[in-house]
Design an enzyme around this catalytic site. Structure first.
Site, short mmCIF file in Angstrom:
data_model
loop_
_atom_site.label_atom_id
_atom_site.label_comp_id
_atom_site.label_asym_id
_atom_site.label_seq_id
_atom_site.Cartn_x
_atom_site.Cartn_y
_atom_site.Cartn_z
N VAL A 143 1.38 9.84 -5.90
CA VAL A 143 1.50 11.22 -5.81
C VAL A 143 3.07 11.65 -5.88
CG1 VAL A 143 1.35 12.91 -3.76
CG2 VAL A 143 -0.05 10.93 -3.65
N PRO A 151 -7.00 8.08 -4.95
CA PRO A 151 -8.46 7.90 -5.08
C PRO A 151 -9.21 7.47 -3.66
CG PRO A 151 -7.15 6.24 -6.19
CD PRO A 151 -6.07 7.19 -5.75
N ARG A 158 0.84 -1.08 -0.01
CA ARG A 158 0.03 -0.16 -0.12
C ARG A 158 0.81 1.37 -0.01
NH1 ARG A 158 -3.15 2.50 4.87
NH2 ARG A 158 -4.75 3.96 3.70
N SER A 178 8.74 10.08 -2.05
CA SER A 178 8.14 11.43 -1.30
C SER A 178 7.45 10.98 -0.27
CB SER A 178 7.59 12.30 -2.31
OG SER A 178 6.39 11.55 -2.93
N HIS A 232 -6.28 -5.92 -2.57
CA HIS A 232 -7.05 -6.03 -1.22
C HIS A 232 -7.23 -7.52 -0.87
CE1 HIS A 232 -8.99 -1.65 -1.86
NE2 HIS A 232 -7.71 -1.66 -1.48
N ASP A 264 -10.33 -9.07 3.09
CA ASP A 264 -10.69 -10.55 2.39
C ASP A 264 -11.08 -11.35 3.35
OD1 ASP A 264 -11.02 -12.70 0.72
OD2 ASP A 264 -8.95 -12.36 -0.20
#
Length: 324
Positions: A69, A161, A61, A75, A191, A242
């Site tokens: 970004v 998002p 993630r 960053s 996910h 999940d």
């Protein structure tokens, strides 16, 4: 010229520049300057994952949040300063974990190859190795990224998002990064591992339209199960993305989304477009496991090339949390 045309041209310019820089990445980038790099990364990452496998989805993630970004420039790893709130302190990133893994890997690499390997490359390798070490897919990581000097909370809000995006917004968000509809579905399949918190879905199960109702697109039995897990006002309890399989990289995610049991609105949104739905159906069969691993690997390589800095751009940080 219409605003929409200007936006379209800006997206095209970004994608063209992105592709030009991405071509400079190569598998053997550090073969002479840091030949033991991948071994160091793999072994150091394994020390953490063996003790805490839940760090694997967290690191995956983190890599995603970095790339969306400012591009894949490390960053996300920068700390805030007295006059700037960095990406990692923006609300969408407050639940990120695993920074200590990247820092530990960077420290080991610096011992062998001082000021040679970027934090951006290290994060890309760590995410890959962490997923592979829990028996997930393995993918080649082209190297040669440089570290960015810009990290703002506003950048995170503008580019990541949110979990309530509809399918049109999701497709547009991914397209702006040079990713297609197939990449959207395949990367959503990440996910299949990991957790979230009750706070992230409270509105969806308790007050979806402001009338103390649940999202009608969810299986009512799943809503009832989530309510038992997340009592009203619970902000901290953990829920699996999940259920029953959150520690295994498999195709169960696609199966639960088909059953209207996707945890986030963005999961459910995949059912609302013919193309995304077709990919979802394809990967949800027993025969879809091999193709999912293959497609996930390909999409991760594409994602890892978003907005990369190469050549003389950016810098190679001494430590990942601060600009030199």
């Amino acid at each position: 010229m219409a605003i929409s045309n200007l936006v379209f041209l800006c997206i095209l310019a970004f994608i063209s520049l992105n592709e030009a820089n991405a071509q400079r990445l190569k598998a053997n980038f550090y073969s002479n300057t840091c030949p033991k790099l991948e071994s160091i990364v793999n072994q150091t990452t394994a020390r953490f994952i063996s003790r805490a496998p839940s760090l694997a989805p967290a690191l995956l993630r983190m890599h995603f949040h970095d790339c969306f970004v400012e591009g894949c420039d490390g960053s996300i790893l920068l700390n805030s300063t007295s006059n700037n709130t960095a990406e990692r302190d923006a609300f969408p990133n407050l639940s990120l974990r695993g920074f200590q893994v990247v820092d530990a890997v960077k420290a080991e690499v610096e011992k062998q190859c001082p000021l040679t390997v970027s934090c951006a490359d290290i994060l890309a390798l760590v995410a890959r190795d962490a997923v592979s070490q829990i028996k997930g897919p393995f993918w080649p990581v082209p190297l040669g990224r440089r570290d960015g000097n810009v990290s703002t909370s506003n950048g995170a809000f503008a580019n990541l998002p949110p979990p309530n995006f509809n399918i049109t917004q999701l497709i547009a968000s991914f397209a702006a990064k040079g990713l297609n509809v197939k990449d959207l579905v395949v990367l959503s399949g990440g996910h299949t591992i990991g957790i979230s918190h009750c706070s992230s879905i409270a509105g969806r199960i308790y007050n979806f339209t402001g009338r103390n109702d649940a999202d009608p697109s969810m299986d009512p039995n799943y809503v009832a199960s989530l309510k038992r897990r997340c009592p009203t006002g619970d902000q901290t309890s953990i829920i699996q993305m999940d259920p029953g399989s959150s520690h295994e990289f498999d195709i169960d995610y696609f199966t639960i989304v088909k059953k209207r049991r996707g945890l986030f609105e963005t999961d459910a949104a995949l059912l609302n477009n013919n193309e995304t739905n077709a990919y979802l159906q394809q990967h949800s069969t027993s025969a879809g496991s091999a193709s999912f691993f293959k497609d996930f690997a390909e999409s991760m390589v594409k994602m890892g090339k978003i907005g990369v800095l190469t050549g003389n751009a950016g810098q190679i940080r001494r430590i990942c949390s601060a600009i030199n």
